[in-house]
Design a protein around this motif. Structure first.
Motif, PDB file in Angstrom:
ATOM      1  N   VAL A 130       4.231   7.598   5.389  1.00 33.52           N
ATOM      2  CA  VAL A 130       3.164   6.923   4.650  1.00 33.52           C
ATOM      3  C   VAL A 130       3.685   6.454   3.297  1.00 33.52           C
ATOM      4  O   VAL A 130       3.426   5.318   2.878  1.00 33.52           O
ATOM      5  N   ASN A 131       4.442   7.296   2.617  1.00 37.00           N
ATOM      6  CA  ASN A 131       5.021   6.909   1.326  1.00 37.00           C
ATOM      7  C   ASN A 131       5.950   5.709   1.477  1.00 37.00           C
ATOM      8  O   ASN A 131       5.965   4.813   0.632  1.00 37.00           O
ATOM      9  N   GLN A 132       6.727   5.668   2.550  1.00 41.36           N
ATOM     10  CA  GLN A 132       7.645   4.558   2.772  1.00 41.36           C
ATOM     11  C   GLN A 132       6.884   3.275   3.099  1.00 41.36           C
ATOM     12  O   GLN A 132       7.263   2.194   2.645  1.00 41.36           O
ATOM     13  N   ILE A 133       5.788   3.376   3.831  1.00 36.26           N
ATOM     14  CA  ILE A 133       4.966   2.198   4.124  1.00 36.26           C
ATOM     15  C   ILE A 133       4.378   1.646   2.829  1.00 36.26           C
ATOM     16  O   ILE A 133       4.332   0.434   2.621  1.00 36.26           O
ATOM     17  N   ILE A 134       3.929   2.526   1.954  1.00 34.64           N
ATOM     18  CA  ILE A 134       3.370   2.098   0.670  1.00 34.64           C
ATOM     19  C   ILE A 134       4.425   1.324  -0.121  1.00 34.64           C
ATOM     20  O   ILE A 134       4.138   0.283  -0.713  1.00 34.64           O
ATOM     21  N   ILE A 135       5.655   1.803  -0.109  1.00 32.76           N
ATOM     22  CA  ILE A 135       6.743   1.121  -0.819  1.00 32.76           C
ATOM     23  C   ILE A 135       7.065  -0.207  -0.139  1.00 32.76           C
ATOM     24  O   ILE A 135       7.168  -1.240  -0.793  1.00 32.76           O
ATOM     25  N   ASN A 136       7.205  -0.189   1.191  1.00 32.77           N
ATOM     26  CA  ASN A 136       7.583  -1.397   1.925  1.00 32.77           C
ATOM     27  C   ASN A 136       6.551  -2.512   1.773  1.00 32.77           C
ATOM     28  O   ASN A 136       6.903  -3.678   1.617  1.00 32.77           O
ATOM     29  N   GLU A 137       5.290  -2.165   1.837  1.00 31.52           N
ATOM     30  CA  GLU A 137       4.229  -3.172   1.830  1.00 31.52           C
ATOM     31  C   GLU A 137       3.605  -3.384   0.461  1.00 31.52           C
ATOM     32  O   GLU A 137       2.649  -4.138   0.339  1.00 31.52           O
ATOM     33  N   ALA A 144      -3.893  -0.390  -2.785  1.00 29.86           N
ATOM     34  CA  ALA A 144      -4.683  -0.788  -1.623  1.00 29.86           C
ATOM     35  C   ALA A 144      -5.774   0.237  -1.344  1.00 29.86           C
ATOM     36  O   ALA A 144      -5.630   1.419  -1.616  1.00 29.86           O
ATOM     37  N   VAL A 145      -6.876  -0.247  -0.796  1.00 28.65           N
ATOM     38  CA  VAL A 145      -7.979   0.617  -0.384  1.00 28.65           C
ATOM     39  C   VAL A 145      -8.088   0.509   1.126  1.00 28.65           C
ATOM     40  O   VAL A 145      -8.214  -0.582   1.680  1.00 28.65           O
ATOM     41  N   GLU A 201     -22.621  -3.474   0.724  1.00 27.81           N
ATOM     42  CA  GLU A 201     -22.514  -2.014   0.715  1.00 27.81           C
ATOM     43  C   GLU A 201     -21.069  -1.581   0.475  1.00 27.81           C
ATOM     44  O   GLU A 201     -20.810  -0.618  -0.241  1.00 27.81           O
ATOM     45  N   LEU A 202     -20.143  -2.297   1.083  1.00 34.58           N
ATOM     46  CA  LEU A 202     -18.718  -1.991   0.875  1.00 34.58           C
ATOM     47  C   LEU A 202     -18.334  -2.150  -0.587  1.00 34.58           C
ATOM     48  O   LEU A 202     -17.615  -1.310  -1.139  1.00 34.58           O
ATOM     49  N   ARG A 203     -18.774  -3.214  -1.205  1.00 34.51           N
ATOM     50  CA  ARG A 203     -18.438  -3.435  -2.613  1.00 34.51           C
ATOM     51  C   ARG A 203     -18.963  -2.320  -3.499  1.00 34.51           C
ATOM     52  O   ARG A 203     -18.324  -1.921  -4.456  1.00 34.51           O
ATOM     53  N   THR A 217     -16.273   0.739  -5.499  1.00 40.34           N
ATOM     54  CA  THR A 217     -16.242   1.021  -6.938  1.00 40.34           C
ATOM     55  C   THR A 217     -16.471   2.485  -7.241  1.00 40.34           C
ATOM     56  O   THR A 217     -16.074   2.985  -8.276  1.00 40.34           O
ATOM     57  N   LYS A 218     -17.118   3.213  -6.320  1.00 44.13           N
ATOM     58  CA  LYS A 218     -17.337   4.646  -6.510  1.00 44.13           C
ATOM     59  C   LYS A 218     -16.069   5.392  -6.216  1.00 44.13           C
ATOM     60  O   LYS A 218     -15.790   6.450  -6.630  1.00 44.13           O
TER      61      LYS A 218
END
Length: 92
Positions: free
Chosen positions: A59-66, A71-72, A85-87, A91-92
């Motif tokens: 997961v850490n490597q994907i965060i770096i690669n992409e 990102a949320v 509703e998503l918006r 924010t919460k």
């Protein structure tokens, strides 16, 4: 020093060109992280629902690669909620 008719020095005269020299802006920037290709993960099923299990290092490597530092990612188990509703939820 040879000069052309316009009074400018000829192109071969001047500072030597240094190959592979980083620019000033590049030298001030953050170091680039090593991008490692990740293999495709097998899909497993839990109670009939498909799932992919990732290790924390993957997961850490994907965060770096992409470049997903900010990102949320949300999971919608029972359908998509309304965009408004998503918006409010993000924010919460």
């Amino acid at each position: 020093m040879a000069a052309t008719a316009s009074g400018q020095p000829s192109p071969e005269v001047g500072l030597p060109i240094v190959p592979n020299r980083p620019s000033y802006a590049a030298s001030l920037g953050y170091p680039k992280a090593q991008i490692k290709p990740l293999p495709l993960k097998p899909i497993s099923y839990l109670h009939g629902e498909p799932q992919v299990i990732w290790e924390q290092e993957e997961v850490n490597q994907i965060i770096i690669n992409e470049n997903l530092e900010y990102a949320v990612i949300e999971k919608f188990s029972y359908g998509w909620p309304d965009i408004q509703e998503l918006r409010k939820l993000i924010t919460k």
